[in-house]
Design a protein around this motif. Sequence first.
Motif, short mmCIF file in Angstrom:
data_model
loop_
_atom_site.label_atom_id
_atom_site.label_comp_id
_atom_site.label_asym_id
_atom_site.label_seq_id
_atom_site.Cartn_x
_atom_site.Cartn_y
_atom_site.Cartn_z
N LEU A 97 0.81 -1.21 0.00
CA LEU A 97 0.00 0.00 0.00
C LEU A 97 0.85 1.27 0.00
O LEU A 97 1.98 1.28 0.50
CB LEU A 97 -0.92 0.01 1.22
N ASN A 98 0.30 2.33 -0.58
CA ASN A 98 0.89 3.68 -0.55
C ASN A 98 2.25 3.78 -1.22
O ASN A 98 3.08 4.61 -0.85
CB ASN A 98 1.00 4.18 0.89
N ARG A 99 2.48 2.95 -2.20
CA ARG A 99 3.74 3.04 -2.93
C ARG A 99 3.53 2.70 -4.40
O ARG A 99 2.57 2.01 -4.75
CB ARG A 99 4.79 2.11 -2.34
N TYR A 100 4.44 3.20 -5.23
CA TYR A 100 4.42 2.75 -6.63
C TYR A 100 5.00 1.35 -6.65
O TYR A 100 6.07 1.10 -6.11
CB TYR A 100 5.26 3.68 -7.51
N THR A 101 4.30 0.43 -7.26
CA THR A 101 4.75 -0.95 -7.25
C THR A 101 4.31 -1.67 -8.51
O THR A 101 3.24 -1.38 -9.06
CB THR A 101 4.22 -1.70 -6.02
N ARG A 102 5.11 -2.61 -8.93
CA ARG A 102 4.75 -3.48 -10.06
C ARG A 102 4.14 -4.79 -9.55
O ARG A 102 3.93 -5.71 -10.31
CB ARG A 102 5.99 -3.75 -10.91
N GLY A 185 17.42 -9.39 4.92
CA GLY A 185 16.85 -8.52 5.94
C GLY A 185 16.91 -7.05 5.60
O GLY A 185 16.53 -6.20 6.42
N ALA A 186 17.37 -6.71 4.40
CA ALA A 186 17.45 -5.31 3.97
C ALA A 186 16.79 -5.18 2.60
O ALA A 186 17.45 -5.29 1.57
CB ALA A 186 18.90 -4.85 3.90
N PRO A 187 15.47 -4.98 2.57
CA PRO A 187 14.79 -4.81 1.28
C PRO A 187 15.18 -3.50 0.63
O PRO A 187 15.92 -2.70 1.21
CB PRO A 187 13.31 -4.81 1.68
N PHE A 188 14.69 -3.28 -0.57
CA PHE A 188 15.00 -2.04 -1.28
C PHE A 188 14.36 -0.86 -0.56
O PHE A 188 13.14 -0.81 -0.39
CB PHE A 188 14.49 -2.11 -2.72
N LEU A 189 15.18 0.08 -0.11
CA LEU A 189 14.71 1.20 0.70
C LEU A 189 14.75 2.53 -0.05
O LEU A 189 14.51 3.58 0.55
CB LEU A 189 15.56 1.33 1.97
N GLY A 190 15.05 2.48 -1.34
CA GLY A 190 15.11 3.72 -2.09
C GLY A 190 16.47 4.38 -1.95
O GLY A 190 17.49 3.86 -2.40
N ASP A 191 16.52 5.51 -1.28
CA ASP A 191 17.76 6.26 -1.09
C ASP A 191 18.74 5.49 -0.22
O ASP A 191 18.36 4.88 0.78
CB ASP A 191 17.46 7.62 -0.46
N ALA A 192 20.02 5.54 -0.60
CA ALA A 192 21.05 4.81 0.14
C ALA A 192 21.16 5.28 1.58
O ALA A 192 21.56 4.51 2.47
CB ALA A 192 22.40 4.96 -0.57
N SER A 193 20.79 6.53 1.85
CA SER A 193 20.90 7.06 3.21
C SER A 193 19.95 6.37 4.18
O SER A 193 20.15 6.44 5.40
CB SER A 193 20.63 8.57 3.20
N VAL A 264 2.32 2.64 6.24
CA VAL A 264 1.02 2.57 6.91
C VAL A 264 1.27 2.43 8.40
O VAL A 264 2.39 2.14 8.84
CB VAL A 264 0.17 1.37 6.42
N ASP A 265 0.21 2.64 9.19
CA ASP A 265 0.28 2.44 10.63
C ASP A 265 -0.86 1.53 11.04
O ASP A 265 -2.00 1.98 11.20
CB ASP A 265 0.18 3.78 11.37
N PRO A 266 -0.59 0.22 11.17
CA PRO A 266 -1.67 -0.73 11.50
C PRO A 266 -2.37 -0.45 12.83
O PRO A 266 -3.44 -1.02 13.07
CB PRO A 266 -0.93 -2.08 11.53
N ARG A 267 -1.80 0.39 13.67
CA ARG A 267 -2.49 0.74 14.91
C ARG A 267 -3.81 1.45 14.63
O ARG A 267 -4.73 1.43 15.46
CB ARG A 267 -1.59 1.63 15.78
N ASP A 268 -3.92 2.06 13.44
CA ASP A 268 -5.16 2.73 13.08
C ASP A 268 -6.28 1.73 12.76
O ASP A 268 -7.45 2.10 12.73
CB ASP A 268 -4.93 3.61 11.85
N TRP A 269 -5.90 0.47 12.50
CA TRP A 269 -6.89 -0.52 12.08
C TRP A 269 -7.24 -1.52 13.16
O TRP A 269 -8.22 -2.26 13.01
CB TRP A 269 -6.37 -1.30 10.86
N LEU A 270 -6.43 -1.60 14.19
CA LEU A 270 -6.63 -2.61 15.23
C LEU A 270 -6.82 -1.94 16.58
O LEU A 270 -6.08 -1.01 16.92
CB LEU A 270 -5.43 -3.56 15.29
N PRO A 271 -7.76 -2.40 17.37
CA PRO A 271 -7.95 -1.81 18.70
C PRO A 271 -6.77 -2.13 19.60
O PRO A 271 -6.14 -3.19 19.48
CB PRO A 271 -9.23 -2.49 19.20
N ALA A 272 -6.47 -1.21 20.49
CA ALA A 272 -5.38 -1.46 21.44
C ALA A 272 -5.77 -2.59 22.37
O ALA A 272 -6.93 -2.71 22.76
CB ALA A 272 -5.08 -0.19 22.24
#
Length: 286
Positions: A97-102, A185-193, A264-272
């Motif tokens: 979600l919320n990203r350009y993806t193929r 353990g290091a997926p593509f993160l875009g910018d090297a920084s 995304v922030d899954p806390r918005d979708w699940l009750p505490a």
Amino acid sequence: MEALIWVGVTALIIALPLWLPRWRLNRALARPLPAEALDILGRNMPIYARMPAELQAQLQRLVAQFLYQKRFIGCDGLEVDDEMRVTIAGQACLLLLNRYTRVYPELHTILVYPSEFLVERSEVGPGGVITESEDGLLGESWGDGRVILAWDHVQRGAADWSDGSNVVLHEFAHQLDSESGAPNGAPFLGDASNYHNWAAVLSRDYADLRHDAIYRQPSVLDHYGANSPAEFFAVATETFFEKPHQMAARHAALYGELQKYYRVDPRDWLPAPAPEWAAHDCLEQR
């Protein structure tokens, strides 16, 4: 004039193989998911109903593309139906979600077994001795464009969205991890920084989980993640989406890195969870 016509025809013939697949995909995506598919998403992804309409629409489009491009094969006599396809696609696309993806461009096939399946292993021991063995698995992500899943555990993960265990999220996190070149353990993160802080946070929490696993200490992260950095990322992904409140409380920096990556922030979708959950955990917030 005739020469110009032939030039135009030749150009069209050359461009057709590139244009036609995109046209077919766009045509497929122009059709909304049928009501039956939406019902499956709502039934087998409890968080779907809690997501805002914009994210629901995104997920529907991603699922449509996933179903159009990926091939599902039933194994050991299993007949794959729409319930299986949509359930797997919905959970897999949650990570996009919320990203350009193929939409998992290297993936082409999902093999679905009724339950635990056996995979043959070859290990080279001392002196070059090769030992053959069979491992029973619930899911596996391969680097040749295939993901293998046990349907009964896909169902189990769909039924309980609070236990931090989800085989689809786990295996498709491996697929994302592989997009950077290797599952480490290091997926593509875009910018090297972005890799500096990612490596610092995940390395520290991975070391902590290894300590917890060795000494059998409780952890919000499944101890299976202590096997390797790749498994740690996959387990952390499961926890991020299924136990976001607990993870944010106990592994704040790790949660922050995953929140930046998954957008995304899954806390918005699940009750505490109930306040007493913290009383059973003596681990300090990291």
